[in-house]
Write a protein that holds these residues in place. Structure first.
Motif, PDB file in Angstrom:
ATOM      1  N   SER A 137       0.862  -1.191   0.000  1.00 38.11           N
ATOM      2  CA  SER A 137       0.000   0.000   0.000  1.00 38.11           C
ATOM      3  C   SER A 137       0.895   1.236   0.000  1.00 38.11           C
ATOM      4  CB  SER A 137      -0.917   0.026   1.234  1.00 38.11           C
ATOM      5  OG  SER A 137      -0.170   0.309   2.399  1.00 38.11           O
ATOM      6  N   THR A 193       1.805  11.218  -5.631  1.00 35.64           N
ATOM      7  CA  THR A 193       0.561  10.522  -5.973  1.00 35.64           C
ATOM      8  C   THR A 193      -0.367  11.366  -6.845  1.00 35.64           C
ATOM      9  OG1 THR A 193       0.655   9.295  -3.887  1.00 35.64           O
ATOM     10  CG2 THR A 193      -1.484   9.417  -4.974  1.00 35.64           C
ATOM     11  N   SER A 211       1.145   6.469  -3.789  1.00 39.75           N
ATOM     12  CA  SER A 211       0.077   5.522  -3.561  1.00 39.75           C
ATOM     13  C   SER A 211      -0.307   5.064  -4.968  1.00 39.75           C
ATOM     14  CB  SER A 211      -1.117   6.170  -2.858  1.00 39.75           C
ATOM     15  OG  SER A 211      -2.201   5.255  -2.921  1.00 39.75           O
ATOM     16  N   THR A 234      -2.202   2.923  -5.717  1.00 39.73           N
ATOM     17  CA  THR A 234      -3.647   2.688  -5.669  1.00 39.73           C
ATOM     18  C   THR A 234      -4.387   3.679  -6.573  1.00 39.73           C
ATOM     19  OG1 THR A 234      -3.260   2.243  -3.312  1.00 39.73           O
ATOM     20  CG2 THR A 234      -5.550   2.470  -4.008  1.00 39.73           C
ATOM     21  N   LYS A 235      -3.818   4.855  -6.750  1.00 45.54           N
ATOM     22  CA  LYS A 235      -4.496   5.963  -7.398  1.00 45.54           C
ATOM     23  C   LYS A 235      -4.193   5.977  -8.902  1.00 45.54           C
ATOM     24  CE  LYS A 235      -5.369   6.557  -3.041  1.00 45.54           C
ATOM     25  NZ  LYS A 235      -4.633   7.455  -2.158  1.00 45.54           N
ATOM     26  N   SER A 260      -8.926   1.736 -10.016  1.00 43.08           N
ATOM     27  CA  SER A 260      -9.590   1.471  -8.740  1.00 43.08           C
ATOM     28  C   SER A 260      -9.771  -0.026  -8.482  1.00 43.08           C
ATOM     29  CB  SER A 260     -10.968   2.168  -8.694  1.00 43.08           C
ATOM     30  OG  SER A 260     -10.827   3.537  -8.985  1.00 43.08           O
ATOM     31  N   VAL A 275      -4.704  -1.946  -4.295  1.00 43.31           N
ATOM     32  CA  VAL A 275      -4.098  -1.080  -3.282  1.00 43.31           C
ATOM     33  C   VAL A 275      -2.605  -1.362  -3.318  1.00 43.31           C
ATOM     34  CG1 VAL A 275      -3.906  -0.614  -0.799  1.00 43.31           C
ATOM     35  CG2 VAL A 275      -6.151  -1.036  -1.812  1.00 43.31           C
ATOM     36  N   CYS A 307       3.815  -6.188  -2.234  1.00 44.27           N
ATOM     37  CA  CYS A 307       2.564  -6.475  -2.940  1.00 44.27           C
ATOM     38  C   CYS A 307       2.702  -7.809  -3.664  1.00 44.27           C
ATOM     39  CB  CYS A 307       2.241  -5.359  -3.930  1.00 44.27           C
ATOM     40  SG  CYS A 307       3.571  -5.004  -5.081  1.00 44.27           S
ATOM     41  N   ASP A 335      -1.406  -8.182  -8.235  1.00 43.93           N
ATOM     42  CA  ASP A 335      -1.514  -6.724  -8.182  1.00 43.93           C
ATOM     43  C   ASP A 335      -0.388  -6.055  -8.960  1.00 43.93           C
ATOM     44  OD1 ASP A 335      -3.808  -6.893  -6.748  1.00 43.93           O
ATOM     45  OD2 ASP A 335      -2.978  -6.219  -4.843  1.00 43.93           O
ATOM     46  N   GLU A 380     -14.109   7.113  -1.112  1.00 43.84           N
ATOM     47  CA  GLU A 380     -12.720   7.452  -0.791  1.00 43.84           C
ATOM     48  C   GLU A 380     -11.903   7.190  -2.047  1.00 43.84           C
ATOM     49  OE1 GLU A 380     -11.346   8.017   2.401  1.00 43.84           O
ATOM     50  OE2 GLU A 380     -12.841   7.269   3.823  1.00 43.84           O
ATOM     51  N   SER A 381     -10.667   7.639  -2.016  1.00 44.64           N
ATOM     52  CA  SER A 381      -9.705   7.368  -3.094  1.00 44.64           C
ATOM     53  C   SER A 381      -9.863   8.318  -4.276  1.00 44.64           C
ATOM     54  CB  SER A 381      -9.785   5.924  -3.562  1.00 44.64           C
ATOM     55  OG  SER A 381      -8.602   5.574  -4.246  1.00 44.64           O
ATOM     56  N   THR A 395     -11.426  11.218   4.071  1.00 44.76           N
ATOM     57  CA  THR A 395      -9.964  11.052   4.045  1.00 44.76           C
ATOM     58  C   THR A 395      -9.241  11.765   5.184  1.00 44.76           C
ATOM     59  OG1 THR A 395     -10.000  12.869   2.446  1.00 44.76           O
ATOM     60  CG2 THR A 395      -9.622  10.668   1.588  1.00 44.76           C
TER      61      THR A 395
END
Ligand SMILES: *Cc1c(COP(=O)(O)O)cnc(C)c1O
Length: 379
Positions: A73, A172, A192, A194-195, A201, A204, A230, A234, A323-324, A339
């Motif tokens: 993450s 990020t 991150s 994740t973004k 989406s 993570v 990770c 992923d 979120e995100s 957040t």
């Protein structure tokens, strides 16, 4: 190689086994050895995994670094950076910070004897006055979340170099498509993933990228020793995401600009935060260090209070309340209760995160549909 080629080919080779163009998902924890230590560079997947390696090479390439590290993450990546420090060390950090980063610093690492100074860095010279013999690291985020403040990376890097400190930049929001902190003098870039890096989406993940080999070795040691890596699945998804980063970002920027201007001209909107506006306090720095202004926008409605902000968010139909950020789909969020809920209200409001603030992550849908959605929700 230029950026739009690096996203697809940077650090990549066809798989040696069968020439697979995309790296296979090496869903394995361990690797056969012919004799103790007789392996092909991979022993155990916490330490190394070929799919993760392909991703790490890609990350290094797109950030103009030499070494990439992928984590479970974004916070795991930040955690690894702070583990470079020892009790008694001090960190100077931006005050307008991702809530989870603030929580990690204050609720975990302060207990281990690391001291954090949270300061506004709109004027980079302020940083120097907080440096003392114990200072080891400067942590910045730019554009900041959710106030879209811009910090002059080059100016802060001069201070960090002068005092022999490390400078880490959470990249990020900008992504390397818009901003490459290592080129501007930073030592560590953090994501991150994740973004925008993943961009869909569906995962993570965190990342660090550095140029310096000695620093990379320390971070690889922490990555393996602490173990917040990770998985290969992923890693594959993130690598696939990176291949379209440049075209996604181009559209995020176009749509972001259109929506920022729409909101700015709307009679019911009090204030819009977006670094592309000429009257943004650090617009000149943004123009200088970024190649575009991105799709993250925050705004406050006129005379708005908590309830009316919530009502707008609830009435949005294409923007999803979540979120995100950074995915292909548009999201809307309420920083004060989502957040940034982990930052005390008083601290939060000092930086502008009032109860009526709404944050948008503008996706890559048709911009006419997005504007129509905002129009009906605001009305
Ligand atoms: C989401 C985010 C993080 C934390 O990353 P995770 O992947 O959620 O752990 C850190 N910094 C910024 C700017 C973020 O948006």
């Amino acid at each position: 190689m230029k950026f739009n080629t690096k996203t697809i080919h940077g650090g990549q080779e066809h798989d040696p086994a069968y020439g697979a163009v995309m790296p296979p998902i090496y869903q394995t924890s361990t690797y056969a050895q012919t004799t103790p230590g007789g392996h092909k560079g991979f022993e155990y997947s916490r330490t190394h995994n070929p799919t993760r390696k392909a991703l790490e090479n890609s990350l290094a390439s797109i950030e103009n670094g030499n070494f990439g590290l992928a984590f479970g993450s974004g916070l795991a990546a930040i955690d690894a950076v702070i583990k470079l420090l020892k009790p008694g060390d001090e960190v100077i950090s931006t005050s307008d910070l991702y809530g989870g980063t603030y929580r990690l610093f204050t609720k975990i690492f302060e207990d281990f004897g690391i001291k954090f100074h949270f300061i506004g860095m709109d004027n980079a010279n302020k940083v120097a006055s907080y440096v003392n013999d114990n200072t080891k690291l400067i942590w910045i985020e730019t554009p900041t979340n959710p106030m879209m403040n811009i910090i002059d990376i080059k100016a802060v890097a001069e201070i960090s170099k002068k005092h022999n400190l490390l400078l880490a930049v959470d990249n990020t929001f900008a992504t390397p498509y818009l901003q490459r902190p290592l080129d501007l003098g930073a030592d560590i870039v953090m994501h991150s993933a994740t973004k925008y890096i993943g961009g869909h989406s569906d995962l993570v993940m965190g990342a660090l990228i550095v140029k310096n080999e000695e620093l990379a070795k320390k971070l690889y040691f922490i990555q393996n020793a602490s173990g917040a890596v990770c998985g290969p699945q992923d890693s594959f998804l993130a690598l696939r995401g990176i291949k379209t980063l440049h075209i996604r970002m181009q559209r995020h920027c176009e749509n972001g600009e259109a929506i920022a201007n729409y909101l700015k001209n709307h009679p019911k909107i009090e204030k819009v935060y977006w670094p592309g506006f000429e009257d943004h306090p650090n617009h000149d720095i943004a123009k200088d260090q970024m190649d575009g202004f991105g799709g993250m926008i925050s705004f406050v409605t006129k005379g708005s209070d908590y309830d009316s902000a919530i009502k707008i968010i609830e009435n949005l139909k294409i923007f999803t309340l979540a979120e995100s950020l950074g995915g292909v789909e548009s999201l809307a969020g309420h920083p004060a209760s989502m957040t940034h809920a982990s930052i005390p209200k008083k601290e939060r409001e000092k930086t502008g995160v009032v109860d009526s603030l709404i944050r948008l992550s503008v996706g890559i849908e048709d911009v006419d549909d997005l504007i129509a959605d905002l129009e009906q929700a605001i009305e």
